[in-house]
Design a protein around this motif. Structure first.
Motif, PDB file in Angstrom:
ATOM      1  N   HIS A  55       0.701  -1.368  -0.074  1.00 57.79           N
ATOM      2  CA  HIS A  55      -0.455  -0.023  -0.114  1.00 57.79           C
ATOM      3  C   HIS A  55       0.908   1.353   0.069  1.00 57.79           C
ATOM      4  N   LEU A  56       2.141   0.903  -0.633  1.00 64.22           N
ATOM      5  CA  LEU A  56       2.540   1.961  -0.897  1.00 64.22           C
ATOM      6  C   LEU A  56       2.353   3.462  -1.519  1.00 64.22           C
ATOM      7  N   PRO A  57       2.164   4.442  -1.648  1.00 64.15           N
ATOM      8  CA  PRO A  57       1.597   5.572  -2.023  1.00 64.15           C
ATOM      9  C   PRO A  57       2.905   6.114  -3.908  1.00 64.15           C
ATOM     10  N   ILE A  58       2.924   5.924  -4.765  1.00 65.45           N
ATOM     11  CA  ILE A  58       3.896   5.918  -5.574  1.00 65.45           C
ATOM     12  C   ILE A  58       3.104   7.072  -6.908  1.00 65.45           C
ATOM     13  N   LEU A  59       4.640   7.917  -6.510  1.00 64.81           N
ATOM     14  CA  LEU A  59       5.293   8.867  -7.437  1.00 64.81           C
ATOM     15  C   LEU A  59       5.223   8.683  -8.783  1.00 64.81           C
ATOM     16  N   LEU A  60       5.255   8.992 -10.361  1.00 66.49           N
ATOM     17  CA  LEU A  60       5.491   8.354 -11.117  1.00 66.49           C
ATOM     18  C   LEU A  60       6.378   9.660 -11.807  1.00 66.49           C
ATOM     19  N   ASP A  61       7.971   9.668 -11.728  1.00 65.77           N
ATOM     20  CA  ASP A  61       8.599  10.599 -12.639  1.00 65.77           C
ATOM     21  C   ASP A  61       8.831   9.694 -14.134  1.00 65.77           C
ATOM     22  N   LEU A  62       8.549  10.433 -14.891  1.00 62.55           N
ATOM     23  CA  LEU A  62       8.766  10.712 -16.770  1.00 62.55           C
ATOM     24  C   LEU A  62       9.526  11.243 -17.161  1.00 62.55           C
ATOM     25  N   ALA A  63      10.807  12.079 -16.491  1.00 56.47           N
ATOM     26  CA  ALA A  63      11.592  12.564 -17.477  1.00 56.47           C
ATOM     27  C   ALA A  63      12.377  11.806 -17.794  1.00 56.47           C
ATOM     28  N   GLU A  64      13.061  10.783 -17.274  1.00 64.67           N
ATOM     29  CA  GLU A  64      13.526  10.247 -18.329  1.00 64.67           C
ATOM     30  C   GLU A  64      13.445   9.053 -19.635  1.00 64.67           C
ATOM     31  N   LEU A  65      11.842   9.681 -19.194  1.00 66.98           N
ATOM     32  CA  LEU A  65      11.018   9.093 -20.955  1.00 66.98           C
ATOM     33  C   LEU A  65      10.920  10.041 -22.345  1.00 66.98           C
ATOM     34  N   GLY A  66      11.502  10.793 -21.561  1.00 57.90           N
ATOM     35  CA  GLY A  66      11.598  12.045 -23.346  1.00 57.90           C
ATOM     36  C   GLY A  66      10.176  12.021 -23.707  1.00 57.90           C
ATOM     37  N   ASP A  67       9.954  12.340 -25.016  1.00 55.73           N
ATOM     38  CA  ASP A  67       8.510  12.862 -25.510  1.00 55.73           C
ATOM     39  C   ASP A  67       8.270  11.325 -25.564  1.00 55.73           C
ATOM     40  N   GLU A  68       8.630  10.182 -24.725  1.00 60.34           N
ATOM     41  CA  GLU A  68       7.916   9.136 -25.485  1.00 60.34           C
ATOM     42  C   GLU A  68       6.623   8.986 -24.508  1.00 60.34           C
ATOM     43  N   LEU A  69       6.131   8.075 -25.241  1.00 61.77           N
ATOM     44  CA  LEU A  69       4.158   8.202 -24.624  1.00 61.77           C
ATOM     45  C   LEU A  69       4.260   6.796 -23.986  1.00 61.77           C
ATOM     46  N   VAL A  70       4.033   6.881 -22.428  1.00 57.10           N
ATOM     47  CA  VAL A  70       3.925   4.778 -21.803  1.00 57.10           C
ATOM     48  C   VAL A  70       2.069   5.297 -21.547  1.00 57.10           C
ATOM     49  N   ASP A  71       1.899   4.062 -21.729  1.00 60.20           N
ATOM     50  CA  ASP A  71       0.604   3.745 -21.706  1.00 60.20           C
ATOM     51  C   ASP A  71       0.348   4.004 -19.704  1.00 60.20           C
ATOM     52  N   LEU A  72      -0.503   4.891 -19.170  1.00 62.75           N
ATOM     53  CA  LEU A  72      -0.527   5.129 -18.207  1.00 62.75           C
ATOM     54  C   LEU A  72      -1.652   4.708 -17.549  1.00 62.75           C
ATOM     55  N   GLY A  73      -2.503   4.277 -18.258  1.00 63.36           N
ATOM     56  CA  GLY A  73      -3.515   3.594 -17.432  1.00 63.36           C
ATOM     57  C   GLY A  73      -3.746   2.101 -17.121  1.00 63.36           C
ATOM     58  N   ALA A  74      -2.419   1.672 -18.306  1.00 66.99           N
ATOM     59  CA  ALA A  74      -2.260  -0.483 -17.936  1.00 66.99           C
ATOM     60  C   ALA A  74      -0.947  -0.457 -17.087  1.00 66.99           C
ATOM     61  N   LEU A  75      -0.122   1.021 -16.939  1.00 69.70           N
ATOM     62  CA  LEU A  75       0.575   0.955 -15.494  1.00 69.70           C
ATOM     63  C   LEU A  75       0.320   1.445 -14.347  1.00 69.70           C
ATOM     64  N   ALA A  76      -0.861   2.407 -13.914  1.00 71.93           N
ATOM     65  CA  ALA A  76      -1.446   2.450 -13.242  1.00 71.93           C
ATOM     66  C   ALA A  76      -2.304   0.984 -12.333  1.00 71.93           C
ATOM     67  N   GLN A  77      -2.878   0.403 -13.829  1.00 72.16           N
ATOM     68  CA  GLN A  77      -3.782  -0.874 -13.093  1.00 72.16           C
ATOM     69  C   GLN A  77      -2.423  -1.849 -12.538  1.00 72.16           C
ATOM     70  N   LEU A  78      -1.257  -1.879 -13.009  1.00 75.92           N
ATOM     71  CA  LEU A  78      -0.172  -2.753 -12.313  1.00 75.92           C
ATOM     72  C   LEU A  78       0.194  -2.374 -11.837  1.00 75.92           C
ATOM     73  N   LEU A  79       0.103  -1.221 -11.027  1.00 76.28           N
ATOM     74  CA  LEU A  79       0.515  -0.605  -9.571  1.00 76.28           C
ATOM     75  C   LEU A  79      -0.115  -1.179  -8.460  1.00 76.28           C
ATOM     76  N   ARG A  80      -1.619  -1.152  -9.329  1.00 72.93           N
ATOM     77  CA  ARG A  80      -2.452  -1.348  -8.476  1.00 72.93           C
ATOM     78  C   ARG A  80      -2.556  -3.115  -7.900  1.00 72.93           C
ATOM     79  N   LYS A  81      -2.524  -3.586  -9.298  1.00 66.21           N
ATOM     80  CA  LYS A  81      -1.781  -5.271  -8.780  1.00 66.21           C
ATOM     81  C   LYS A  81      -1.617  -5.501  -7.901  1.00 66.21           C
ATOM     82  N   HIS A  82      -0.024  -4.838  -7.928  1.00 71.52           N
ATOM     83  CA  HIS A  82       0.881  -5.597  -6.636  1.00 71.52           C
ATOM     84  C   HIS A  82       0.773  -4.399  -5.444  1.00 71.52           C
ATOM     85  N   ASN A  83      -0.676  -3.742  -5.325  1.00 72.63           N
ATOM     86  CA  ASN A  83      -0.629  -3.624  -4.049  1.00 72.63           C
ATOM     87  C   ASN A  83      -0.205  -2.213  -3.685  1.00 72.63           C
ATOM     88  N   LEU A  84       0.286  -1.403  -4.852  1.00 69.34           N
ATOM     89  CA  LEU A  84       0.843  -0.510  -4.518  1.00 69.34           C
ATOM     90  C   LEU A  84      -0.110   0.692  -5.132  1.00 69.34           C
TER      91      LEU A  84
END
Length: 282
Positions: A55-84
């Motif tokens: 249940h650790l609160p997570i802040l996502l830092d996107l600085a190193e991705l540059g302009d690359e897009l990431v599926d933040l919906g899928a990422l948020a879902q997997l974090l919740r799956k791992h109880n984050l």
């Protein structure tokens, strides 16, 4: 004459208050948009210290991705799956910001945020190989408070794995242990993957100590201490005053309310016996 409805409204108790500060949170520094790669490494990370990440609160830092897009919906879902608990992003581009909002994430607008295009390498930190890094950060101090140690700071401003460098090409072993001579304040995390962690000053509530071997605190221990992080059940935690919020060795743990009163505030050793934690007075 005031109407009954208006009178009731005036007497109604205030239901909430808004404040601008937050407790310590953990920053996930993304280095790839490959969500499956993030999940593989994150699962390995969590398996080493499952109770630490629960249940650790997570802040996502996107600085190193540059302009690359990431599926933040899928990422948020997997974090919740791992109880984050994903809460927000920092350093997004305009397109990334739109995806974050669509995924139900906040966008950090505090002094923690840098220019969206200012990458982490510009801060003088040497990146750790891999698609993701987990770095604790104290949001209410702007992420600037790093623990002072005799090999340099290790805490919110640096990635935990920098506390003890990996062996170089010549095959030299990593430095054994770390000694911290200054107070470890709330929101700071010190991680030592090799050897003992020795702290000569108080460890505040909200601070975290992590070591693969023993942890020694020659002062009050009020935060969290996790020894034997990589399943080293021979490790121990020693402190001059046991006031911890949480102690753990090789996956076994005790919460603050499980620490017996006769040991609270006293010099103590925490160790593993019969597959559980025991506390003995020093």
């Amino acid at each position: 004459m005031v109407s009954g409805r208006r009178g009731e409204k005036r007497q109604e108790q205030q239901a909430f208050a808004l404040k601008g500060t937050m407790p310590a949170i953990t920053m996930l520094c993304l280095r790839t948009a490959d969500v499956s790669a993030v999940e593989r490494q994150l699962a390995d990370h969590i398996s080493q210290m499952p109770h630490f990440f629960l249940h650790l609160p997570i802040l996502l830092d996107l600085a190193e991705l540059g302009d690359e897009l990431v599926d933040l919906g899928a990422l948020a879902q997997l974090l919740r799956k791992h109880n984050l608990v994903p809460i927000a992003v920092r350093n997004p581009t305009d397109a990334q910001r739109e995806r974050a909002v669509a995924a139900g994430l906040g966008v950090l607008r505090t002094p923690l945020s840098r220019s969206p295009r200012q990458v982490a390498s510009g801060e003088g930190n040497t990146p750790t190989p891999g698609p993701v890094a987990v770095a604790p950060v104290a949001a209410d101090r702007g992420g600037a408070g790093a623990a002072a140690a005799d090999r340099g700071p290790a805490g919110p401003g640096r990635r935990p794995r920098e506390a003890a460098p990996a062996p170089d090409a010549a095959g030299e072993p990593p430095p054994a242990g770390l000694t911290v001579r200054h107070p470890v304040r709330s929101g700071q995390v010190i991680y030592v993957p090799h050897g003992d962690l020795v702290v000569l000053s108080p460890v505040s509530s909200g601070a975290e100590l992590i070591a693969n071997d023993n942890i020694h605190v020659y002062a009050p221990l009020r935060g969290r201490a996790m020894a034997g992080a990589h399943n080293n059940a021979d490790a121990s935690i020693f402190c001059m005053s046991l006031e911890a919020e949480f102690v753990s060795i090789a996956g076994r743990y005790l919460m603050a309310d499980e620490i017996p009163d006769e040991h609270r505030g006293k010099p103590a050793r925490v160790s593993v016996q019969n597959d559980g934690l025991v506390i003995t007075r020093l």
